[in-house]
Write an enzyme that holds these catalytic residues in place. Structure first.
Site, PDB file in Angstrom:
ATOM      1  N   LEU A 186      11.785  10.046  -0.766  1.00  0.00           N
ATOM      2  CA  LEU A 186      10.608  10.890  -0.556  1.00  0.00           C
ATOM      3  C   LEU A 186       9.367  10.069  -0.889  1.00  0.00           C
ATOM      4  CD1 LEU A 186      13.002  12.894  -0.717  1.00  0.00           C
ATOM      5  CD2 LEU A 186      11.440  14.527  -1.766  1.00  0.00           C
ATOM      6  N   MET A 187       8.611   9.718   0.141  1.00  0.00           N
ATOM      7  CA  MET A 187       7.495   8.789   0.000  1.00  0.00           C
ATOM      8  C   MET A 187       6.159   9.524  -0.034  1.00  0.00           C
ATOM      9  SD  MET A 187       8.374   5.595  -0.260  1.00  0.00           S
ATOM     10  CE  MET A 187       6.900   4.728   0.274  1.00  0.00           C
ATOM     11  N   GLN A 299       8.207  17.616 -14.260  1.00  0.00           N
ATOM     12  CA  GLN A 299       9.219  16.611 -14.532  1.00  0.00           C
ATOM     13  C   GLN A 299       9.767  16.699 -15.952  1.00  0.00           C
ATOM     14  OE1 GLN A 299       7.681  12.765 -13.229  1.00  0.00           O
ATOM     15  NE2 GLN A 299       6.932  13.667 -11.329  1.00  0.00           N
ATOM     16  N   CYS A 459      -4.812 -10.208  10.306  1.00  0.00           N
ATOM     17  CA  CYS A 459      -3.704 -10.277   9.365  1.00  0.00           C
ATOM     18  C   CYS A 459      -2.576 -11.038  10.046  1.00  0.00           C
ATOM     19  CB  CYS A 459      -3.247  -8.887   8.911  1.00  0.00           C
ATOM     20  SG  CYS A 459      -2.560  -7.870  10.231  1.00  0.00           S
TER      21      CYS A 459
END
Length: 485
Positions: A186-187, A299, A459
Site C-alpha cells: 500500500l503506497m 497504529q 534526466c
C-alpha cells in the site's frame, strides 16, 4: 580478462542443497535479465556457492555501471572484482601479485591466502610462503602477520591461470526475487511505504504497488514516480503491477456517516478490504504497509488488531519496531527520501480525538452505515497497469510536453537529476546554459526563474522529466520542454 565473483547471501548458502541450488538458479536468471535490459554484454556462470560474471570486451569500460547494478540485486551479498591472467612460473606469479598489491601494502602487515586447483609442482602452502616472502623483501610492508594482518592478499591458481581479487564490494543481500512469493504494498509515496516496499523486495518478495488516491492527479504522479524508482532500481528483473484506486468517494462516505473519533480506524479497515479485493485479482495472499507501532493513533496494538480483522490476508509490517528517524535514514540510503520530502500528504480523515483503543463491535457498527457498493465501484474501475509502462504512459499523458534533441542557443537546460547522479555523470553542453535543480526542488525553485526564457528538463531516461514537465504545465508554466539527446 576482467570478471566479478558474485557471493550469495549467507542465508542462501546454509540452506539445503536442493534449495540452495534453486535459489542460485533463480539469482542467475535475474542477473542475466537485468544486464540484458541494460544492454551490457556479460557472461554469467554458476559455481557451487557463487556466480561468476565475465565482462565481454564491448562492456569493459562500463565497470562502474556493472558494479552499481550488481549492488542492487536482491540475493547478492558481495562482489569481488578479479583479474584473470596466465603465468609461466612462481616468479611470474610474484611479479603479477606485486604489481597489483604493492601500493596497498605500504607500512601494513599482511598475509597471503591461496586456493589452488590443478596439477603443479608446488602446494598451496608453498605458494603462500614463496609469494609472501617475495612481497616482504620487495615491497615497503609492515611485515607478515598470520593472525591479525592489516591486509589479506587472496588469489587463486587454476591450472595455468592466475585469478587475483582486486576489491570486495558490499551489496544488497537478502533473497533472490521472487523466491518468497508476491505481496501487494500500500503506497502513499511517503517515507514509510517506500522503505517498507524496499524491505520486502530485498527479502525476495515480488512487490506490487497499490495506491489509494486521495489527492488527485499530482499525488498520483508523485506515487508513480517513487514506485517506478523502487521497481527500476531494486526489482527490474520481474514484472509487477501498479494499481491506482480513486478513494475520494469512499472517504466522502466515511466523513458523512462515521463517528469522528473512529474514522481513522474505519478508513484503514476499508483500505485493507479494498487492497484484499485488488490482491484477489492478482492471486496475492499478503499485504504490506509502512505502519510502525505507536507512530500515530491508528497504529496502537489494539487498533492494529482491529484493522487486521478486516481481511483474511496476512498483513506484513516490516517497519513495525522502527523509529521514524530510522525509517528516514533508510529512505536516504535507498534513494526515496527526496521523493518523500515533496510528496503531498493527504490524511483522508482527521479526527479531533481519535481512539487508540477501538473495539471491534463499535467499528463494525459504524461500518454498517457505509454504502458497500461504493467500494465495489471504485475497485471495479481501478487502473491496473504493468509498471514498465509508466515510462510510456508518462509520454502519452504529456503529449503536449514536447521533446527536443537539438537545443536553441538561448535555451536553458535544467538538469533535474539527484546530486549523486549529477556528480557521477556531469552534463556538459557547449555554449548552452545548464542549471542543476534536482527534481525534488523544482516545484519551489521554478517560479523564481526568468519567465522570459525557455527551459528544457533533462534526466537520464526522460521519465522524470516528462512527469515534472507535466506538473509545471498544469501549473501554468508552458515554456517547458524535455531535452532527450
Amino acid at each position: 580478462m576482467m570478471q566479478f565473483i558474485i557471493r550469495l547471501h549467507p542465508e542462501i548458502i546454509i540452506k539445503s542443497r536442493a534449495v540452495r541450488k534453486r535459489f542460485t538458479f533463480v539469482l542467475e536468471g535475474n542477473v542475466r535479465r537485468i544486464f540484458k535490459s541494460n544492454e551490457l554484454s556479460v557472461e554469467v556462470r554458476s559455481a557451487w556457492d557463487k556466480l561468476i560474471l565475465i565482462i565481454n570486451p564491448k562492456s569493459i569500460n562500463k565497470q562502474d555501471k556493472i558494479i552499481a547494478l550488481l549492488q542492487r540485486i536482491p540475493g547478492i551479498d558481495q562482489i569481488i572484482r578479479v583479474q584473470e591472467s596466465t603465468f609461466t612460473d612462481l616468479d611470474d606469479i610474484c611479479q603479477q601479485v606485486k604489481q597489483t598489491w604493492a601500493p596497498l601494502l605500504v607500512g601494513k602487515s599482511f598475509v597471503v591466502r591461496v586456493k589452488r586447483k590443478g596439477k603443479h609442482d608446488f602446494s598451496s602452502l608453498e605458494l603462500e610462503r614463496y609469494v609472501g616472502g617475495y612481497l616482504n623483501q620487495n615491497c615497503e610492508t609492515g611485515g607478515v602477520n598470520l593472525k591479525r594482518p592489516d591486509q589479506i592478499i587472496e588469489f587463486e591458481v587454476h591450472n595455468d591461470k592466475l585469478i587475483q581479487s582486486h576489491s570486495r564490494i558490499k551489496c544488497l543481500g537478502g533473497m533472490p526475487l521472487p523466491t518468497q512469493g508476491d505481496a501487494l504494498s500500500l503506497m502513499s509515496g511517503g517515507y514509510d511505504s517506500g522503505v517498507a516496499s524496499y524491505q520486502m523486495i530485498r527479502r525476495g518478495t515480488r512487490t506490487h504497488f497499490c495506491f489509494f488516491n486521495l489527492g488527485g492527479r499530482e499525488h498520483e504522479i508523485g506515487v508513480k514516480q517513487v514506485s517506478y524508482y523502487l521497481w527500476k532500481r531494486y526489482s527490474e528483473s520481474h514484472r509487477v503491477k501498479f494499481i491506482s484506486v480513486d478513494f475520494a468517494p469512499v472517504v466522502a462516505d466515511i466523513l458523512k456517516n462515521v463517528e469522528n473519533n473512529l474514522m481513522g480506524v474505519v478508513l484503514k479497515r476499508v483500505m485493507m478490504r479494498a487492497a484484499s479485493k485488488v490482491a484477489d485479482k492478482l492471486n496475492i495472499s499478503a499485504l504490506v504497509t509502512g505502519e510502525s507501532l505507536g507512530q500515530v493513533s491508528s497504529q496502537t496494538l489494539t487498533n492494529l488488531s482491529v484493522i487486521d480483522q478486516a481481511t483474511d490476508k496476512i498483513i506484513l509490517r516490516p517497519l513495525i519496531c522502527l523509529d521514524k528517524y530510522d525509517i528516514i535514514d533508510q529512505a536516504k540510503q535507498i534513494g526515496t527520501e527526496e521523493f518523500a520530502k515533496v510528496m503531498p500528504e493527504y490524511c483522508g480523515v482527521i479526527s479531533k480525538r481519535p481512539t487508540t483503543t477501538a473495539q471491534l463491535a463499535d467499528i463494525e457498527a459504524e461500518e454498517n452505515k457505509l454504502d458497500p457498493s461504493i467500494l465495489d465501484r471504485v475497485i471495479g474501475v481501478a487502473e491496473m497497469r504493468d509498471i514498465r509502462t509508466i515510462a510510456l504512459e508518462a509520454e502519452q499523458e504529456t503529449e503536449y510536453v514536447t521533446e527536443v534533441d537539438i537545443l536553441p542557443a538561448n535555451g536553458v537546460v535544467l538538469d533535474i537529476r539527484s546530486f549523486e547522479e549529477q556528480e557521477a555523470k556531469p552534463l556538459d553542453l557547449a555554449n548552452i546554459t545548464v542549471s542543476h535543480i534536482p527534481f525534488f526542488k523544482l516545484a519551489s525553485k521554478f517560479p523564481t526563474l526568468d519567465k522570459d526564457k525557455h527551459y528544457y528538463l533533462y534526466c537520464e531516461r526522460g521519465v522524470m522529466s516528462q512527469l515534472q514537465a507535466l506538473l509545471l504545465h498544469e501549473q501554468g508554466y508552458t515554456q517547458v520542454q524535455v531535452y532527450r539527446p
